[in-house]
Design a protein around this motif. Structure first.
Motif, PDB file in Angstrom:
ATOM      1  N   ALA B 335       0.839  -1.205   0.000  1.00  0.00           N
ATOM      2  CA  ALA B 335       0.000   0.000   0.000  1.00  0.00           C
ATOM      3  C   ALA B 335       0.872   1.252   0.000  1.00  0.00           C
ATOM      4  CB  ALA B 335      -0.911  -0.012   1.225  1.00  0.00           C
ATOM      5  N   LYS B 336       1.960   1.161   0.697  1.00  0.00           N
ATOM      6  CA  LYS B 336       2.879   2.290   0.794  1.00  0.00           C
ATOM      7  C   LYS B 336       3.592   2.506  -0.548  1.00  0.00           C
ATOM      8  CE  LYS B 336       6.944   3.342   3.408  1.00  0.00           C
ATOM      9  NZ  LYS B 336       7.902   2.636   4.236  1.00  0.00           N
ATOM     10  N   ALA B 337       3.911   1.394  -1.190  1.00  0.00           N
ATOM     11  CA  ALA B 337       4.687   1.490  -2.428  1.00  0.00           C
ATOM     12  C   ALA B 337       3.874   2.102  -3.563  1.00  0.00           C
ATOM     13  CB  ALA B 337       5.175   0.099  -2.835  1.00  0.00           C
ATOM     14  N   LYS B 338       2.584   1.811  -3.621  1.00  0.00           N
ATOM     15  CA  LYS B 338       1.718   2.232  -4.736  1.00  0.00           C
ATOM     16  C   LYS B 338       2.358   1.907  -6.082  1.00  0.00           C
ATOM     17  CE  LYS B 338      -1.293   5.499  -2.503  1.00  0.00           C
ATOM     18  NZ  LYS B 338      -0.565   5.972  -1.275  1.00  0.00           N
ATOM     19  N   LYS B 339       2.645   2.967  -6.901  1.00  0.00           N
ATOM     20  CA  LYS B 339       3.140   2.604  -8.232  1.00  0.00           C
ATOM     21  C   LYS B 339       4.600   2.147  -8.220  1.00  0.00           C
ATOM     22  CE  LYS B 339       3.970   7.296 -10.120  1.00  0.00           C
ATOM     23  NZ  LYS B 339       4.280   7.958  -8.863  1.00  0.00           N
ATOM     24  N   ASP B 340       5.190   2.177  -7.050  1.00  0.00           N
ATOM     25  CA  ASP B 340       6.537   1.602  -6.936  1.00  0.00           C
ATOM     26  C   ASP B 340       6.499   0.107  -6.647  1.00  0.00           C
ATOM     27  OD1 ASP B 340       8.081   3.704  -7.585  1.00  0.00           O
ATOM     28  OD2 ASP B 340       8.198   4.502  -5.532  1.00  0.00           O
ATOM     29  N   LEU B 341       5.313  -0.471  -6.791  1.00  0.00           N
ATOM     30  CA  LEU B 341       5.214  -1.917  -6.613  1.00  0.00           C
ATOM     31  C   LEU B 341       5.627  -2.631  -7.900  1.00  0.00           C
ATOM     32  CD1 LEU B 341       4.206  -4.568  -5.192  1.00  0.00           C
ATOM     33  CD2 LEU B 341       1.971  -4.102  -6.219  1.00  0.00           C
ATOM     34  N   VAL B 342       6.500  -3.608  -7.755  1.00  0.00           N
ATOM     35  CA  VAL B 342       6.829  -4.490  -8.893  1.00  0.00           C
ATOM     36  C   VAL B 342       6.454  -5.914  -8.505  1.00  0.00           C
ATOM     37  CG1 VAL B 342       8.656  -5.447 -10.354  1.00  0.00           C
ATOM     38  CG2 VAL B 342       8.733  -3.028  -9.662  1.00  0.00           C
ATOM     39  N   VAL B 343       5.471  -6.455  -9.213  1.00  0.00           N
ATOM     40  CA  VAL B 343       5.153  -7.866  -9.011  1.00  0.00           C
ATOM     41  C   VAL B 343       6.002  -8.661  -9.999  1.00  0.00           C
ATOM     42  CG1 VAL B 343       3.388  -9.644  -9.213  1.00  0.00           C
ATOM     43  CG2 VAL B 343       2.796  -7.411  -8.252  1.00  0.00           C
ATOM     44  N   LEU B 344       6.864  -9.507  -9.480  1.00  0.00           N
ATOM     45  CA  LEU B 344       7.742 -10.303 -10.340  1.00  0.00           C
ATOM     46  C   LEU B 344       7.332 -11.764 -10.193  1.00  0.00           C
ATOM     47  CD1 LEU B 344      10.220 -10.433 -12.192  1.00  0.00           C
ATOM     48  CD2 LEU B 344      11.642 -10.662 -10.151  1.00  0.00           C
ATOM     49  N   ALA B 345       6.707 -12.301 -11.233  1.00  0.00           N
ATOM     50  CA  ALA B 345       6.179 -13.664 -11.119  1.00  0.00           C
ATOM     51  C   ALA B 345       6.589 -14.479 -12.334  1.00  0.00           C
ATOM     52  CB  ALA B 345       4.663 -13.625 -11.008  1.00  0.00           C
ATOM     53  N   ALA B 361      -1.310  -5.568  -9.091  1.00  0.00           N
ATOM     54  CA  ALA B 361      -0.364  -4.608  -9.673  1.00  0.00           C
ATOM     55  C   ALA B 361      -1.121  -3.472 -10.354  1.00  0.00           C
ATOM     56  CB  ALA B 361       0.556  -5.317 -10.663  1.00  0.00           C
ATOM     57  N   ASP B 362      -2.186  -3.814 -11.080  1.00  0.00           N
ATOM     58  CA  ASP B 362      -2.966  -2.795 -11.795  1.00  0.00           C
ATOM     59  C   ASP B 362      -3.613  -1.815 -10.824  1.00  0.00           C
ATOM     60  OD1 ASP B 362      -2.269  -3.975 -14.128  1.00  0.00           O
ATOM     61  OD2 ASP B 362      -4.237  -4.895 -14.532  1.00  0.00           O
ATOM     62  N   GLN B 363      -4.197  -2.364  -9.752  1.00  0.00           N
ATOM     63  CA  GLN B 363      -4.872  -1.509  -8.764  1.00  0.00           C
ATOM     64  C   GLN B 363      -3.882  -0.549  -8.131  1.00  0.00           C
ATOM     65  OE1 GLN B 363      -8.166  -1.453  -7.659  1.00  0.00           O
ATOM     66  NE2 GLN B 363      -8.769  -2.887  -9.266  1.00  0.00           N
ATOM     67  N   GLY B 366       1.168  -0.375 -10.243  1.00  0.00           N
ATOM     68  CA  GLY B 366       2.552  -0.846 -10.299  1.00  0.00           C
ATOM     69  C   GLY B 366       2.771  -1.662 -11.563  1.00  0.00           C
ATOM     70  N   LYS B 367       3.841  -2.424 -11.540  1.00  0.00           N
ATOM     71  CA  LYS B 367       4.200  -3.200 -12.728  1.00  0.00           C
ATOM     72  C   LYS B 367       4.018  -4.685 -12.472  1.00  0.00           C
ATOM     73  CE  LYS B 367       7.767  -0.828 -15.387  1.00  0.00           C
ATOM     74  NZ  LYS B 367       9.217  -0.737 -15.569  1.00  0.00           N
ATOM     75  N   ALA B 368       3.553  -5.412 -13.497  1.00  0.00           N
ATOM     76  CA  ALA B 368       3.503  -6.873 -13.412  1.00  0.00           C
ATOM     77  C   ALA B 368       4.556  -7.422 -14.367  1.00  0.00           C
ATOM     78  CB  ALA B 368       2.123  -7.398 -13.783  1.00  0.00           C
ATOM     79  N   VAL B 369       5.633  -7.890 -13.793  1.00  0.00           N
ATOM     80  CA  VAL B 369       6.786  -8.302 -14.611  1.00  0.00           C
ATOM     81  C   VAL B 369       6.880  -9.827 -14.660  1.00  0.00           C
ATOM     82  CG1 VAL B 369       9.293  -8.182 -14.855  1.00  0.00           C
ATOM     83  CG2 VAL B 369       8.017  -6.191 -14.026  1.00  0.00           C
ATOM     84  N   LEU B 370       7.037 -10.328 -15.880  1.00  0.00           N
ATOM     85  CA  LEU B 370       7.201 -11.775 -16.050  1.00  0.00           C
ATOM     86  C   LEU B 370       8.675 -12.121 -15.924  1.00  0.00           C
ATOM     87  CD1 LEU B 370       5.952 -14.529 -16.750  1.00  0.00           C
ATOM     88  CD2 LEU B 370       6.318 -13.988 -19.167  1.00  0.00           C
ATOM     89  N   TYR B 371       8.962 -13.094 -15.071  1.00  0.00           N
ATOM     90  CA  TYR B 371      10.344 -13.515 -14.875  1.00  0.00           C
ATOM     91  C   TYR B 371      10.684 -14.558 -15.924  1.00  0.00           C
ATOM     92  CZ  TYR B 371      14.557 -15.176 -12.592  1.00  0.00           C
ATOM     93  OH  TYR B 371      15.867 -15.520 -12.319  1.00  0.00           O
ATOM     94  N   THR B 372      11.380 -14.122 -16.974  1.00  0.00           N
ATOM     95  CA  THR B 372      11.701 -15.040 -18.070  1.00  0.00           C
ATOM     96  C   THR B 372      12.849 -14.484 -18.895  1.00  0.00           C
ATOM     97  OG1 THR B 372      10.835 -16.228 -19.989  1.00  0.00           O
ATOM     98  CG2 THR B 372      10.052 -13.987 -19.691  1.00  0.00           C
ATOM     99  N   HIS B 373      13.446 -15.362 -19.676  1.00  0.00           N
ATOM    100  CA  HIS B 373      14.484 -14.899 -20.595  1.00  0.00           C
ATOM    101  C   HIS B 373      13.953 -14.830 -22.022  1.00  0.00           C
ATOM    102  CE1 HIS B 373      14.878 -19.325 -21.037  1.00  0.00           C
ATOM    103  NE2 HIS B 373      14.952 -18.978 -22.299  1.00  0.00           N
ATOM    104  N   MET B 374      12.655 -15.136 -22.170  1.00  0.00           N
ATOM    105  CA  MET B 374      12.148 -15.294 -23.533  1.00  0.00           C
ATOM    106  C   MET B 374      10.938 -14.411 -23.782  1.00  0.00           C
ATOM    107  SD  MET B 374      11.146 -18.840 -25.412  1.00  0.00           S
ATOM    108  CE  MET B 374       9.980 -18.867 -26.766  1.00  0.00           C
ATOM    109  N   GLY B 375      10.961 -13.715 -24.900  1.00  0.00           N
ATOM    110  CA  GLY B 375       9.890 -12.773 -25.219  1.00  0.00           C
ATOM    111  C   GLY B 375       8.998 -13.246 -26.342  1.00  0.00           C
TER     112      GLY B 375
END
Lengths: 421, 824
Positions: B335-345, B361-363, B366-375
């Motif tokens: 809650a404190k982080a707000k848009k400084d939240l990074v969800v790394l899944a 993350a959307d609420q 913040g960012k929803a980041v996919l942990y991967t090496h492949m795009g």
């Protein structure tokens, strides 16, 4: 009468190219390639009445006509696996009259449109293979094999191929597998080799003796050949005579010769002048024929032998006299088939193994009735269930031996067994 | 359509396609003809002779070609004097088959007696006992008393390792050759064979190492006796003690349907544990097969490193707290982080887990980041394969392109199915910088240099044999991977692939489109839901509040560990203790996917359900529920009790999931061959699918939406420089990933960390095969063993991912001989 197949007995050095040529060699092949259409060759062979000499006796020309002309290339395979105990005719032909055999391969190849032919020899025939390789090389050198033969567009190469010592590779589909470099195990038929053979292509598989007949048939005509032998079984046959016989060996005789003529006139009679008790007309795969005076006067041809409850097969006539007990013989044949069973199908793999135990028990147990009955039952239980003829063959001597010679399996049978000479 | 023929089997009329075998036709009408060697997935061989039946065929008048009729006007039938094998005879019109006549029954019984003469009487200790075709048939048809003397039975070796995974009991083997033929015909690894002959015939492994195939476990399913058993399950349990639960394999993006067999286990302190993994039929996904990784790599949930209590860092140390306290702390930080939240899944998570995380993350903006090496997954959402796609239906007219992927190592069942499509006549184009196993089955092999991926794909539309094969194909599918590629490179490759497919109109219909060979089971699901990878991940984490779920960046790469250490706050949510949980401020323990329900999206974009197999470890919760609880503390309300409700919300929100729900995913339809019923001798011990075949997601192309494909982004192509090596990452099936490492059996197959060099590169650096060298990548050094691979280019060193060296993208490497060791 002069020889048709064992011509080396008439003509010295016929295994050399020059002598063979001087005696009309390769003229038949040249004639078919330059003057005849493949179909005409097949028709001539059909008309001659030639039947396969490997054992099944299927009409050769008919077999050729089954070849599928929508699929190419075609192959010819000469079955030189000769492994049937009691059969030793093909070896003599290949060793002594090789060019006539190879010319036969060439004629068959032309007839079915094959540009490559294989001679499949049992592994123990490595010396024969080497010898044939030399003869093939001579034929290539002389222009009888190779590209554009006799100025036509027809080309042919013949290759020898050695097996690794397995009776099963005499079965045509196992042979094809073996040539392809796989384990020698029979394929399911159908499809037959004429449709799906070597490398999956239409293939004719013929026995060495069958093929060796061809040059003379094409040279002298179908009628010449058909006039020999009997209406059912045309021509001549090499009978391999063995067993309790004075003069064992190969005898080329027309079909229709009687057992008595073969055994007494040609084979010199039974050892020690004993009476003939039984005859195995087709080697170890045979049914036993109960021999008596009437049987001895029967003609040896495919149809007549069948009336005696047996098959002429490859005509490997094993003569058994009254010093030999039938249980001793089937002990030998069962061991042979158990050893040679490829293991692919259940009844043969397990049945031959079971029969071997039973025949051993019968020997050791002094012929207990229960074991004899069980052996007969097991053999019958195998019949008509095996994948290929090997398993079926293994039961022939067992079933007919017990059925036709019950006294030899009685507990009272204390006969002293002698090794045949 | 193939001609239909009508025949009568045991008085039942059946109409089936011409060419079908009698044994299969009987199956269609519920008549089970016993078989041992025949298997519906393989060519018939007719060797066991068990399926003996009487077959009558109408007699034909040769002149008219019409059937000859008897007095009553019925066609006269001709029966052969001998019984025939139902497995080798194709059906024909008017055929009459008796499977239960006295003669047929006698034949079957006789054959069974023959089989039993050599078979041991060890059913009471045999693993197959209870699900054994031979045992079942003996009970049904066998003689009560043996006529074969027990003393004369052959005694043979009972535990012969064919490899380290499969054991052979020579006594039990009935020489049906199913295993040999499976390896040869289906798997394409012809590593088994027969030795000797007659009664001495034995199965042997022809490879070194023994039974060298990643499909070996399947032979134990189709073995009709207890001759082949897995090292994992042998003597492990009796089949009738096992419960079964439907699931989806989580090891790769294929999404094989599996069944977990479970039992309460004394050795596991009386807990209910997984005893074995079995394939579950889905003819459109894995047929009836699974790979050995899927079969054996399931022990990780029982790991000692399993987290069971929420932890919060107090005075620098992680200490146990209640769920409420942990969730409150995490929620407050978020809650404190707000848009400084990074969800790394990562794509290890289910669709439901990822959807809740994305919503959070959307609420928070913040960012929803996919942990991967492949795009490239966003492109697959647009032009992914059409609904109805099935490799099993591809053959002549279809073209399959595999680019930058070693399918045998990355997605074995796709390898198997693509290979079979090629054998059925599909045109297979394999484009890879090095030799892969699939090359053998390809119509065209394209060998390009690392860095030339995009150009290679563009060339698919050029005139010429290969171009024609692709452009003019009725159907075309491209599978793209990340062999030698990082995020940039794979994204560019995906874009190029999407463009050529779109340009040649190979999109939006069945058997056409793009498939990503992802590193994880549910990567495609993450892309659909809106997760995107971050080009500079370390940079993106710095100073942020990071919620890491189902990933261990700190363990994978020291640079990321450093980045996480520099983050404002780290919440780590995972199954096991990892380097990341060790440095986190809050640790949230979750349930394994085997303990809960959910869905995965496969690489072919098929959504499939998995069900709970074992009770959840005390104190843990499913990911989506944990996220819901944390979100609530941050003021965001998310569904947290029912996975199916999360899915329903997702289906409302995410277009490609529209119209789907759990009930829909659980639907089944009849499949061929019929497997898993009482007659195990037919299909093997694979499970029938009763819990759902799943459903395809729609793609933008499939929905006929208008979209514009991005241009291919120019990537800085690293090229090997003189006297320098370019390190490129490749994927191995058995790596040091947590699933393989915790499976003792497979552990032996991982081997040492290695690199592969071209012979001339090895010469240049003065190293030989088997030698140990020190390889440095981006400042990290590791001792590795050198392998030689002459199919790669000279300036390249192959570095396998997840083998100890952090490598996510091509990079420069330096190499030093560590110490001389004996060369093998």
């Amino acid at each position: 009468m002069s020889y048709v197949l064992l011509r080396h007995r008439d003509i010295p050095d016929i295994n050399t190219l020059n002598v063979y040529k001087k005696n009309g060699g390769f003229e038949a092949f040249k004639k078919v390639v330059t003057k005849m259409k493949p179909g005409e060759v097949t028709d001539t062979v059909k008309a001659s009445g030639l039947r396969g000499r490997g054992g099944a006796g299927f009409p050769t020309g008919v077999k050729w006509s089954f070849i599928d002309n929508k699929i190419w290339p075609h192959y010819v395979v000469a079955n030189a696996d000769e492994s049937e105990p009691g059969t030793f005719k093909d070896r003599e032909i290949m060793e002594s009259n090789p060019f006539q055999f190879l010319e036969g391969v060439a004629i068959a190849s032309y007839a079915v449109g094959a540009n490559a032919a294989y001679v499949y020899l049992r592994g123990e025939f490595w010396q024969v293979a080497k010898f044939l390789d030399e003869k093939i090389a001579e034929m290539e050198e002389a222009g009888y094999l190779g590209e554009k033969l006799f100025g036509t567009d027809y080309s042919l190469h013949i290759y020898t191929h050695l097996g690794a010592g397995a009776y099963i590779c005499g079965e045509e589909t196992a042979m094809l597998e073996s040539i392809e470099g796989k384990r020698g195990m029979p394929r399911i038929r159908p499809p037959f080799p004429a449709v799906y053979g070597l490398y999956g292509k239409p293939t004719v598989v013929n026995n060495v003796e069958t093929l060796t007949n061809l040059p003379m048939i094409l040279a002298n005509g179908a009628d010449w050949y058909k006039n020999m032998g009997t209406p059912d079984s045309a021509g001549v046959k090499v009978f391999s005579l063995s067993g309790r016989i004075r003069k064992p060996g190969n005898y080329e005789l027309p079909f229709g010769t009687t057992f008595r003529q073969l055994i007494y006139e040609h084979g010199g009679g039974v050892l020690d002048g004993r009476p003939v008790k039984a005859i195995m007309p087709a080697g170890a795969s045979s049914s036993f024929i109960v021999a008596d005076e009437k049987v001895l006067d029967m003609q040896m041809d495919y149809a007549t032998v069948r009336t005696l409850g047996a098959d002429l097969g490859s005509a490997s006539v094993i003569v058994i006299d009254d010093t030999v007990s039938i249980d001793w013989i089937i002990n030998k044949t069962i061991h042979f088939f158990k050893h040679e069973s490829c293991g692919k199908c259940t009844p043969c793999r397990e049945g031959t193994y079971w029969m071997m135990h039973l025949i051993e028990d019968i020997r050791d147990d002094k012929h207990s009735t229960a074991n004899v009955d069980l052996l007969l039952n097991v053999a019958r239980q195998m019949q008509n269930k095996c994948l290929c003829p090997l398993g079926e063959f293994s039961t022939m001597a067992v079933v007919t031996g017990i059925e036709r010679f019950p006294q030899d399996f009685k507990e009272s049978n204390k006969q002293v067994l002698t090794e045949p000479a | 359509m193939t001609k239909q023929v009508t025949l009568t089997i045991d008085g039942k009329q059946v109409t089936v396609p011409d060419g079908m075998l009698v044994v299969d036709a009987a199956k269609e009408v519920g008549i089970d003809i016993p078989v041992f060697c025949y298997h519906p997935k393989m060519e018939p061989v007719g060797m066991c002779r068990q399926c003996l039946v009487e077959i009558g065929r109408p007699m034909m008048d040769r002149a008219t070609g019409k059937p000859i009729l008897d007095d009553k006007g019925a066609p006269k039938l001709q029966f052969l004097p001998k019984l025939e094998t139902a497995c080798t005879n194709p059906v024909s019109d008017g055929m009459v088959v008796y499977t239960q006549s006295e003669k047929a029954k006698a034949g079957q019984k006789a054959n069974l007696e023959f089989l039993l003469t050599s078979h041991p009487l060890d059913c009471p200790i045999c693993d197959k006992g209870g699900e054994c075709p031979l045992q079942n048939l003996t009970m049904a048809h066998g003689p009560g008393k043996s006529r074969f003397l027990y003393d004369e039975k052959m005694h043979l070796a009972k535990n012969v390792p064919l490899g380290d995974l499969i054991f052979l009991d020579q006594e039990r083997c009935i020489q049906c050759a199913r295993c040999i033929r499976f390896q040869d015909e289906v798997a394409g690894d012809a590593v088994l064979g027969f030795d000797e002959r007659g009664r001495s015939t034995q199965i042997v492994s022809l490879s070194d190492p023994g039974f060298d195939s990643v499909f070996s476990g399947n032979t134990t399913d189709i073995c009709p006796v207890g001759a082949l058993t897995t090292a994992d399950f042998r003597f492990g349990a009796r089949p009738w003690e096992l419960s079964s639960s439907a699931s989806i394999c989580s090891q790769c993006p294929v999404g094989c349907n599996i069944t977990f067999n479970t039992r309460r286990e004394a050795m596991s302190d009386g807990r209910i544990v997984i005893k074995r993994v079995m394939p579950r039929q889905n003819e459109e996904v894995n047929e009836i097969w699974i790979c050995d990784k899927g079969r054996f790599a399931y022990h990780y949930a029982e790991s000692e490193k399993r987290l069971s209590k929420p932890l919060v860092r107090k005075d620098g140390k992680l200490s146990r707290v209640s769920w409420d306290a942990a969730a409150r702390a995490a929620g407050e930080a978020i809650a404190k982080a707000k848009k400084d939240l990074v969800v790394l899944a990562s794509g290890r998570l289910s669709n439901e887990d990822l959807f809740n995380l994305k919503s959070l993350a959307d609420q928070m903006e913040g960012k929803a980041v996919l942990y991967t090496h492949m795009g490239g997954g966003d492109l697959v959402s647009l032009v992914g394969v059409g609904q109805g796609t099935n490799f099993g239906s591809m053959g002549e007219g279809s073209t399959i392109v595999v680019v930058a992927s070693d399918l045998y190592e990355e997605a074995p069942i796709w390898y198997l199915r693509v290979k079979q499509a090629a054998q059925r006549g599909a045109t297979l184009i394999v484009a890879n910088p090095r030799e892969t196993k699939l090359d053998r089955f390809a119509s065209f092999v394209i060998r390009y240099s690392y860095g030339d991926e995009v150009k290679t794909v563009h060339d698919l539309t050029k005139k010429g044999k290969i171009g024609d094969a692709f452009v003019k194909a009725e159907n075309a599918v491209i599978l793209f991977g990340s062999d030698g590629l990082g995020l940039d490179g794979s994204t560019a490759l995906a874009t190029a692939c999407a463009r050529v497919l779109s340009d040649t109109e190979h999109i939006g219909k069945p058997n056409n489109g793009l498939i990503g060979v992802w590193p994880r089971a549910n990567d495609q699901g993450a892309w659909e839901i809106g997760f995107r990878p971050e080009e500079n991940l370390a940079g993106a984490l710095k100073g942020k509040t990071v919620y890491v779920v189902g990933a261990d960046p700190a363990g994978d790469n020291p640079a990321l560990a450093k980045a996480l250490n520099g983050a404002e706050f780290v919440v780590a949510q995972d199954l096991l203790e990892t380097e990341t949980t060790k440095l986190a401020d809050i640790v949230l323990p979750v349930q394994a996917y085997t303990e809960r329900e959910g869905t995965f999206t496969s690489g072919e974009r098929r959504v499939q359900r998995f069900y709970p197999a074992v009770p959840a470890l005390d104190g843990t919760k499913p990911d989506f529920a944990v996220t819901s609880q944390v979100a609530k503390e941050a003021g965001v309300i998310l569904e947290g009790t029912s996975a199916s409700v999360v899915f329903d919300i997702m289906a409302e929100d995410v277009k490609s999931f529209a119209g789907l729900n759990y009930a829909r995913l659980a639907e089944v339809k009849p499949q061929w061959p019929i497997v898993g019923r009482g007659d195990l001798y037919y299909g093997g011990t694979t499970y029938e699918n009763k819990h759902g075949l799943g459903a395809w997601l729609s793609s933008a192309a499939g929905r006929s939406e208008k979209f514009t494909l991005p241009r291919v982004q120019k990537v800085e192509e690293l090229r090997p420089k003189e006297k320098k090596l370019l390190a490129v990452p490749v994927t191995k099936l058995y790596d040091r990933g947590v699933t393989v490492e915790s499976a003792k059996l497979l552990n032996q197959r991982i081997g040492e960390a290695f690199i592969a060099l071209h012979p001339s590169a090895a010469e240049q650096f003065g190293v030989e095969a088997g030698e140990r060298v020190k390889l440095s990548l981006d400042g990290v050094s590791e001792d590795v063993v050198v392998k030689i691979d002459e199919t790669i280019s000279t300036g390249v060193v192959l570095v396998p991912r997840s083998m100890g060296l952090p490598i996510s993208a091509p990079t420069e490497a330096s190499l030093k001989v560590a110490k001389k060791v004996a060369v093998r």
